[in-house]
Enzyme design. Structure first.
Site, PDB file in Angstrom:
ATOM      1  N   ARG A   1      -4.658  -6.229 -11.724  1.00  0.00           N
ATOM      2  CA  ARG A   1      -5.327  -7.121 -10.560  1.00  0.00           C
ATOM      3  C   ARG A   1      -6.459  -6.234 -11.269  1.00  0.00           C
ATOM      4  O   ARG A   1      -6.982  -5.395 -10.085  1.00  0.00           O
ATOM      5  CB  ARG A   1      -5.013  -7.004  -9.203  1.00  0.00           C
TER       6      ARG A   1
ATOM      7  N   ASP B   1      -1.537  -2.110  -4.376  1.00  0.00           N
ATOM      8  CA  ASP B   1      -3.209  -2.240  -3.753  1.00  0.00           C
ATOM      9  C   ASP B   1      -3.752  -0.498  -4.172  1.00  0.00           C
ATOM     10  O   ASP B   1      -2.765   0.376  -4.633  1.00  0.00           O
ATOM     11  CB  ASP B   1      -3.226  -2.083  -2.523  1.00  0.00           C
ATOM     12  N   MET B   2      -4.761  -0.658  -4.504  1.00  0.00           N
ATOM     13  CA  MET B   2      -5.485   0.943  -4.761  1.00  0.00           C
ATOM     14  C   MET B   2      -6.251   1.076  -3.743  1.00  0.00           C
ATOM     15  O   MET B   2      -7.632   0.672  -2.900  1.00  0.00           O
ATOM     16  CB  MET B   2      -6.155   0.382  -5.762  1.00  0.00           C
TER      17      MET B   2
ATOM     18  N   LYS C   1       0.943  -0.917   0.000  1.00  0.00           N
ATOM     19  CA  LYS C   1       0.066  -0.069  -0.483  1.00  0.00           C
ATOM     20  C   LYS C   1       0.890   1.643   0.313  1.00  0.00           C
ATOM     21  O   LYS C   1       1.731   1.678   0.484  1.00  0.00           O
ATOM     22  CB  LYS C   1      -0.796   0.060   1.124  1.00  0.00           C
TER      23      LYS C   1
ATOM     24  N   GLN D   1      -9.731  -1.112  -9.411  1.00  0.00           N
ATOM     25  CA  GLN D   1     -10.943  -0.945  -8.920  1.00  0.00           C
ATOM     26  C   GLN D   1     -12.772  -0.459  -9.492  1.00  0.00           C
ATOM     27  O   GLN D   1     -13.215   0.555  -9.989  1.00  0.00           O
ATOM     28  CB  GLN D   1     -11.465   0.219  -7.504  1.00  0.00           C
TER      29      GLN D   1
ATOM     30  N   LYS E   1     -24.802  -2.344  -6.105  1.00  0.00           N
ATOM     31  CA  LYS E   1     -23.342  -3.616  -5.833  1.00  0.00           C
ATOM     32  C   LYS E   1     -23.776  -4.507  -7.344  1.00  0.00           C
ATOM     33  O   LYS E   1     -23.552  -4.586  -8.234  1.00  0.00           O
ATOM     34  CB  LYS E   1     -24.268  -4.249  -5.269  1.00  0.00           C
TER      35      LYS E   1
ATOM     36  N   LYS F   1     -13.896  -5.539  -7.103  1.00  0.00           N
ATOM     37  CA  LYS F   1     -14.757  -4.799  -7.897  1.00  0.00           C
ATOM     38  C   LYS F   1     -14.664  -3.180  -6.260  1.00  0.00           C
ATOM     39  O   LYS F   1     -14.794  -2.285  -6.918  1.00  0.00           O
ATOM     40  CB  LYS F   1     -15.996  -5.020  -6.163  1.00  0.00           C
ATOM     41  N   GLY F   2     -13.664  -3.092  -5.140  1.00  0.00           N
ATOM     42  CA  GLY F   2     -13.219  -1.827  -4.473  1.00  0.00           C
ATOM     43  C   GLY F   2     -13.675  -1.992  -3.294  1.00  0.00           C
ATOM     44  O   GLY F   2     -15.153  -2.501  -2.839  1.00  0.00           O
ATOM     45  N   ALA F   3     -13.390  -1.581  -2.223  1.00  0.00           N
ATOM     46  CA  ALA F   3     -13.622  -1.971  -0.691  1.00  0.00           C
ATOM     47  C   ALA F   3     -13.805  -0.170   0.163  1.00  0.00           C
ATOM     48  O   ALA F   3     -14.066  -0.897   0.877  1.00  0.00           O
ATOM     49  CB  ALA F   3     -12.966  -2.849  -0.182  1.00  0.00           C
TER      50      ALA F   3
ATOM     51  N   HIS G   1     -14.127 -12.935  -5.265  1.00  0.00           N
ATOM     52  CA  HIS G   1     -15.241 -14.376  -4.675  1.00  0.00           C
ATOM     53  C   HIS G   1     -15.911 -14.650  -5.194  1.00  0.00           C
ATOM     54  O   HIS G   1     -16.881 -15.431  -4.480  1.00  0.00           O
ATOM     55  CB  HIS G   1     -15.424 -13.987  -2.790  1.00  0.00           C
TER      56      HIS G   1
HETATM   57  P1  FDA Z   1     -18.575 -10.215  -3.357  1.00  0.00           P
HETATM   58  O1  FDA Z   1     -18.835  -8.634  -2.411  1.00  0.00           O
HETATM   59  O2  FDA Z   1     -19.897  -9.852  -4.431  1.00  0.00           O
HETATM   60  O3  FDA Z   1     -18.606 -11.356  -2.929  1.00  0.00           O
HETATM   61  C1  FDA Z   1     -19.305 -12.418  -3.332  1.00  0.00           C
HETATM   62  C2  FDA Z   1     -19.172 -13.169  -2.417  1.00  0.00           C
HETATM   63  O4  FDA Z   1     -17.525 -13.468  -1.860  1.00  0.00           O
HETATM   64  C3  FDA Z   1     -19.664 -13.486  -1.614  1.00  0.00           C
HETATM   65  O5  FDA Z   1     -21.103 -14.257  -1.069  1.00  0.00           O
HETATM   66  C4  FDA Z   1     -19.511 -14.086   0.046  1.00  0.00           C
HETATM   67  O6  FDA Z   1     -19.723 -15.605  -0.355  1.00  0.00           O
HETATM   68  C5  FDA Z   1     -17.746 -14.128  -0.684  1.00  0.00           C
HETATM   69  N1  FDA Z   1     -17.260 -13.004   0.072  1.00  0.00           N
HETATM   70  C6  FDA Z   1     -16.349 -11.732  -0.415  1.00  0.00           C
HETATM   71  N2  FDA Z   1     -16.003 -11.343   0.924  1.00  0.00           N
HETATM   72  C7  FDA Z   1     -16.438 -11.620   2.033  1.00  0.00           C
HETATM   73  C8  FDA Z   1     -15.475 -11.605   2.839  1.00  0.00           C
HETATM   74  N3  FDA Z   1     -15.190  -9.912   2.936  1.00  0.00           N
HETATM   75  N4  FDA Z   1     -16.325 -12.047   4.151  1.00  0.00           N
HETATM   76  C9  FDA Z   1     -17.106 -13.514   3.697  1.00  0.00           C
HETATM   77  N5  FDA Z   1     -16.759 -14.242   2.258  1.00  0.00           N
HETATM   78  C10 FDA Z   1     -16.929 -13.430   1.219  1.00  0.00           C
HETATM   79  N6  FDA Z   1      -9.958  -3.435  -2.875  1.00  0.00           N
HETATM   80  C11 FDA Z   1      -9.261  -2.552  -3.139  1.00  0.00           C
HETATM   81  O7  FDA Z   1     -10.330  -1.519  -3.006  1.00  0.00           O
HETATM   82  N7  FDA Z   1      -7.918  -2.397  -3.439  1.00  0.00           N
HETATM   83  C12 FDA Z   1      -6.936  -3.394  -3.632  1.00  0.00           C
HETATM   84  O8  FDA Z   1      -6.573  -3.156  -3.194  1.00  0.00           O
HETATM   85  C13 FDA Z   1      -7.599  -4.677  -3.540  1.00  0.00           C
HETATM   86  N8  FDA Z   1      -7.034  -5.870  -3.435  1.00  0.00           N
HETATM   87  C14 FDA Z   1      -7.722  -7.414  -3.238  1.00  0.00           C
HETATM   88  C15 FDA Z   1      -6.699  -7.966  -3.884  1.00  0.00           C
HETATM   89  C16 FDA Z   1      -7.550  -8.907  -3.512  1.00  0.00           C
HETATM   90  C17 FDA Z   1      -6.383 -10.691  -4.134  1.00  0.00           C
HETATM   91  C18 FDA Z   1      -9.007  -9.991  -3.624  1.00  0.00           C
HETATM   92  C19 FDA Z   1      -9.770 -10.570  -3.596  1.00  0.00           C
HETATM   93  C20 FDA Z   1      -9.419  -8.772  -2.694  1.00  0.00           C
HETATM   94  C21 FDA Z   1      -8.883  -7.301  -2.600  1.00  0.00           C
HETATM   95  N9  FDA Z   1      -9.462  -6.011  -2.850  1.00  0.00           N
HETATM   96  C22 FDA Z   1      -9.480  -4.949  -3.148  1.00  0.00           C
HETATM   97  C23 FDA Z   1     -11.643  -6.196  -2.072  1.00  0.00           C
HETATM   98  C24 FDA Z   1     -12.123  -5.924  -2.940  1.00  0.00           C
HETATM   99  O9  FDA Z   1     -12.597  -5.128  -4.395  1.00  0.00           O
HETATM  100  C25 FDA Z   1     -13.499  -6.467  -2.423  1.00  0.00           C
HETATM  101  O10 FDA Z   1     -13.947  -6.115  -1.734  1.00  0.00           O
HETATM  102  C26 FDA Z   1     -13.961  -8.504  -2.198  1.00  0.00           C
HETATM  103  O11 FDA Z   1     -12.843  -8.516  -3.044  1.00  0.00           O
HETATM  104  C27 FDA Z   1     -15.141  -8.455  -1.963  1.00  0.00           C
HETATM  105  O12 FDA Z   1     -15.510  -8.927  -3.423  1.00  0.00           O
HETATM  106  P2  FDA Z   1     -16.187  -9.777  -3.838  1.00  0.00           P
HETATM  107  O13 FDA Z   1     -15.556  -9.348  -5.818  1.00  0.00           O
HETATM  108  O14 FDA Z   1     -15.442 -10.882  -3.495  1.00  0.00           O
HETATM  109  O15 FDA Z   1     -17.107 -10.194  -4.531  1.00  0.00           O
END
Ligand code: FDA
Length: 310
Positions: free
Chosen positions: A182, A132-133, A98, A161, A199, A185-187, A231
């Protein structure tokens, strides 16, 4: 945005909570679901276990918004040591950093010098350094630094993201450079003027951008493989179908997931021949990162309550 998610994302940025919550044993117990431990040795041992199951890994030492130059030096030294150990253990392990942990809030030039040192050490061990972003305030600075380092080094990748309205243009600027990308979706908590608020729209954007990435990867097979970091297994399947890369696609991209999330599916996909890379976070500064994981799936709060009860 859903109210519980909003509240959790607010809490993830609260310094008062970040200082106090990790002191509680129940909180440390709950976070263990997502991190193998607080030390590098814990992370390396988890990486070795993933290799036994035919998965690779990426390590990240938790921490963000470091405001002291000496502390950023300690982060650089930590990652250099981690890279030497990755090399010594011959692990297929990358690292993920980061920029606010490396001085972006203090001075972008300091952050760039720090990143270059880590990337050079990683090159000696054939490792990729993923950037990371973070929240939208940092996107412009992060991309500028990435483009600058990419001009001299190929073993550096960037996270984009899908929820950001600007990302399609950022992706278009990066694709001709065949950079390692990479997609996530964005966190973070972002206003609707900057990020898609719904979403279903974020999922649709992730699909569109991933398909574009996969088609580009098919044309430039010598470029680093893109990482589809999600995921959301149904969406990942849809991406492969829509991109027309089913069957030939398994070595064109990596599926990247977080330690402790969908572990069974990670193993299953690796058994089916997909390239799966698991991001292993470790360290003491886990609070903001962990609360963002709770915000992604508030049902995770059940584990916090169970830890409290026991
Ligand atoms: P979504 O949120 O739609 O979830 C799909 C399914 O996955 C859920 O129904 C659940 O079953 C499971 N799931 C998802 N999150 C879960 C959790 N926390 N606990 C338990 N189950 C869960 N973001 C960012 O802004 N900057 C970054 O640099 C990164 N880097 C990064 C690296 C990697 C390797 C990953 C996998 C993710 C990131 N992220 C990130 C986080 C990303 O932006 C996002 O918030 C999460 O991956 C959750 O989104 P999903 O795409 O998994 O799908």
């Amino acid at each position: 945005m859903r109210p519980l998610r909003t509240a959790l994302l607010w809490a993830s940025r609260n310094e008062w909570l970040a200082e106090r919550v990790p002191r509680f044993r129940f909180a440390r117990a709950a976070v263990r679901r997502f991190i193998p431990g607080e030390d590098l040795a814990d992370a390396l041992s988890a990486a070795g276990e993933f290799e036994d199951k035919h998965m690779s890994s990426v390590l990240t030492h938790l921490g963000e918004n470091v405001n002291d130059a000496a502390a950023t030096e300690a982060v650089v030294r930590h990652y250099m040591d981690a890279l030497d150990k990755i090399g010594a253990h011959r692990l297929d392990t990358h690292i993920s950093i980061k920029l606010t942990q490396l001085g972006l809030d203090i001075d972008p030039d300091l952050a760039e010098r720090n990143v270059r040192r880590i990337v050079e050490r990683a090159a000696a061990h054939n490792a990729v350094v993923w950037i990371d972003m973070e929240s939208s305030d940092y996107v412009e600075g992060t991309l500028a630094l990435f483009h600058s380092v990419l001009a001299d080094h190929r073993n550096v990748g960037i996270c984009l993201q899908a929820y950001l309205r600007r990302t399609p243009a950022d992706l278009d600027a990066l694709l001709p450079k065949t950079a390692a990308i990479r997609l996530v979706k964005g966190a973070y908590m972002e206003p609707a003027s900057i990020a898609l608020p719904h979403k279903r729209d974020v999922d649709a954007a992730f699909l569109r951008l991933s398909v574009k990435l996969l088609r580009a990867a098919r044309e430039h097979t010598d470029a680093p493989s893109p990482g589809l970091a999600s995921h959301d297994i149904k969406l990942l399947e849809q991406i492969v179908r829509t991109s027309g890369t089913a069957g030939v696609a398994k070595d064109l991209y990596e599926i990247q997931m977080l330690y402790g999330i969908r572990a069974r599916e990670q193993e299953q996909m690796a058994r089916e021949g997909h390239r799966v890379r698991v991001l292993i976070s470790y360290g003491e500064a886990w609070f903001p990162w962990y609360v963002r994981r709770l915000a992604e799936r508030p049902a995770n709060l059940v584990f916090v309550v169970k830890s409290l009860a026991s």
